[in-house]
Design an enzyme around this catalytic site. Structure first.
Site: not given
Length: 685
Positions: A397-399, A401
């Site tokens: 999940e990119h938000s 990190s």
């Protein structure tokens, strides 16, 4: 930019990067030297010392005393923007003159006002932390708009994957089932990494912000109407395993001195973690638990509805369903809380499409990116995805990190999983383990008809999205980074030129290309954009065309010029002197300060050339580490390509994705990229 190379850069190299960016802006040598001395003083407190830092300092402090994120001068940003625009206007001199005039008017008018406002806000925030406009960088206040405000599904549109290399041939698996062996070894090493962070034993990389590493512990993205939220569960004790669309929680921490299994469920305080009183569930015990989970899932009928499909749909729909689940009963709320708080999610693939998929295959890349149309997935969390063959990847999940933080994690985890010695990767600290029988708890759901209907719609939508997504894994083996360096050019530039040439051959024009650069050498730094299309790259692409008549020597010279310009742009972006973040915040400020329907800078920000050169037809990122096999992500525009690549020592794996209905073709793109790379090899040899 290559996160691996950047992660190993010394303090001296970082100073050089900053000076290079400042020099490009026309700064005097006196100012440059003062900036260098200041950078050394502000960064040298602990950077490179290897001194451990506490979890609280990682999360809330600045243990390395890193400098504040800089704001480029407006003049520099406009200059860089015009440089990036010029190749797209090749052969259109009148339009180029109009765009230059437009840029000048913005720089002297609305842009100057917006920039002054931004500088004043940043100065106020720096003097009054944490401030109301941004805690640590001028982008902080608006960063959530890039991820958490977006209502698009996380699957395909947000979450990338990183595939792990298989174990060395000398490794003896801990279980006869390769899927269970990989999953148990990974979780055993990952919880060591988590414990290292919580117990204050984490040793920062020299000059690299540690904040994201603290967020790696139990953080979940939670859907909310209009804007998602992030919630951290750093006292979590469990992981969640998903297989057969069923979810199971396993407690992985316990008290070192405990003799009864019931005490495993006692919630320990963070102080107890720091005193080192807890032990870890051993890899062998984890393997036994996962073996039991697989058997239990096979023995059960398929669940009536799999809530995980909701994490792959648009965020407002998921937020509506989640609110209904939270309000319905305690069973659903308990399962949601268990998913949110998990230290990691493990997806054990069980579908026929991936049973025989080798690691370096398109089938594996697709499975790692989306699962089998969202089966066994929870996209709101980082998750380890393991195929029946044992091939594995982390879908993250990119938000909150970026790749560099997860490469640090995966590097230490992979080396620990397989006991691989390394001169550059530190072994994880030894921990006490236990093998007490740990009860595995299935997470149950009581789903009302309207929720089951929403899940069915989410599943159908995700299946439609996945069927419209083309994925191609190009496993290019003719040469790698080592050969390119012998040619005296940038390995990253060579691959970027192949992307531009391939797109040019397929679509007859240059693409707008985004390449991710890391700004983690600043406090709370995230990423900046390298605009890789330049006048130098255009001249090289034109020389590659059959009708150009250019000789090998001429092409080689043009490649060298393109490489030099690419390095210059990459260094500037890594020094936070790029274009994108500055323009992004100025544009948001213009909306905030708008009077009625009129906003400042409207003529500039709404100009077709601005839109053209900011619509990332090719979204690219390079992460090169020997413990990774390949990585990829989806396109960021409907008519674009997602290009995740690695410039490994002797090969270059590239994952190419596109939406077939948009006139793009991932397979054709792969063929043209390969042909261009071979052409470049011929030029340089």
């Amino acid at each position: 930019m290559d996160d691996g190379e950047e992660g190993g850069t010394s303090l001296l190299a970082w100073v050089r990067t900053v000076l290079s960016a400042l020099l490009c802006a026309g700064t005097s040598w006196t100012v440059l030297m003062k900036a260098a001395l200041k950078a050394c003083r502000t960064t040298a407190t602990k950077a490179g010392s290897g001194n451990p830092t506490t979890f609280e300092d990682m999360l809330h402090g600045n243990p390395l005393k890193l400098p504040r994120y800089p704001i480029p001068s407006l003049k520099m940003t406009m200059q860089r923007w015009l440089e990036s625009v010029r190749p797209h206007l090749e052969g259109r001199p009148e339009e180029w003159q109009r765009v230059k005039q437009l840029a000048k008017e913005f720089e002297m008018g609305d842009g100057a006002i917006l920039h002054r406002c931004l500088v004043q806000r940043d100065a106020y925030t720096a003097a009054h932390p944490p401030g109301v406009f941004g805690k640590h960088t001028y982008v902080d206040y608006h960063w959530e708009d890039l991820y958490l405000v977006g209502r698009y599904p996380c699957a395909i549109n947000c979450n990338p994957y990183m595939a792990l290399q298989p174990p060395p041939k000398t490794y003896t698996p801990i279980h006869s089932d390769p899927q269970v062996a990989t999953a148990a070894a990974f979780v055993s090493a990952h919880i060591k990494y988590v414990d290292m962070i919580l117990s204050g034993k984490f040793e920062p990389d020299a000059g690299i912000c540690v904040h994201q590493h603290a967020l790696q512990v139990g953080t979940a993205r939670t859907p909310k109407r209009g804007c998602d939220t992030l919630v951290q569960h750093h006292q979590s004790q469990h992981i969640v395993v998903i297989t057969g669309n069923r979810m199971y929680a396993i407690e992985v921490f316990g008290s070192r001195n405990k003799s009864s299994q019931s005490d495993c469920h006692h919630v320990r305080t963070h102080a107890a973690v720091q005193q080192g009183r807890r032990s870890h569930l051993s890899a062998a015990a984890l393997a036994t638990a996962m073996e039991g989970i697989k058997a239990a899932a096979r023995a059960c009928p398929p669940p009536v509805g799999f809530v995980g499909y909701m994490t792959g749909t648009d965020r407002d729909s998921w937020a509506h369903v989640r609110a209904a689940l939270e309000a319905s009963n305690g069973v659903n709320m308990a399962s949601l809380q268990a998913m949110d708080a998990a230290l990691c999610v493990v997806a054990l693939e069980d579908g026929p499409d991936v049973k025989a998929a080798p690691l370096m295959s398109t089938a594996a890349a697709r499975a790692f990116l989306t699962g089998q149309c969202g089966r066994n997935r929870w996209f709101d969390k980082h998750q380890l995805c393991v195929l029946p063959s044992g091939a594995a990847a982390v879908n993250f999940e990119h938000s909150y990190s970026d790749g560099m933080a997860w490469c640090r994690n995966l590097g230490q985890v992979w080396h620990d999983m397989y006991s691989v010695p390394s001169r550059t990767v530190k072994r994880l600290p030894a921990v006490p383990t236990h093998t007490w029988p740990v009860p595995v708890r299935e997470l149950h759901w009581e789903l009302q008809p309207q929720i089951l209907k929403a899940i069915a719609l989410a599943k159908d939508g995700l299946e439609a999205d996945c069927s419209g997504l083309s994925v191609e894994l190009l496993d290019f083996r003719a040469f790698g980074r080592a050969d390119i360096k012998r040619w005296g050019v940038s390995p990253d530039c060579v691959v970027q030129m192949a992307f531009q040439a391939a797109y040019y051959a397929l679509h007859g024009r240059l693409p707008a290309v985004y390449e991710s650069a890391t700004t983690h050498r600043f406090h709370h730094g995230r990423t900046e954009t390298i605009r890789t299309v330049t006048s130098a790259s255009l001249r090289f692409i034109q020389a590659l065309q059959p009708a150009s008549g250019a000789s090998k020597a001429e092409k080689r010279k043009l490649l060298g010029a393109a490489s030099a310009k690419h390095r210059e742009n990459a260094r500037a972006s890594n020094a936070a002197m790029g274009v994108e973040r500055h323009f992004y915040v100025l544009k948001l400020l213009a909306r905030e300060l708008a009077t009625g329907a009129e906003s400042m800078g409207k003529a500039f920000f709404n100009h077709p050339v601005f839109e053209l050169t900011s619509t990332w037809v090719c979204s690219t990122s390079n992460v090169a580490h020997p413990f990774l096999a390949h990585f990829g992500f989806g396109p960021v525009t409907a008519a674009g390509y997602g290009l995740g690549y690695m410039t490994q020592a002797d090969y270059i794996p590239i994952c190419i994705s596109s939406f077939a209905a948009a006139g793009t073709d991932a397979s054709a793109m792969a063929r043209h990229i390969e042909a261009t790379l071979l052409h470049i090899q011929d030029i340089c040899n």
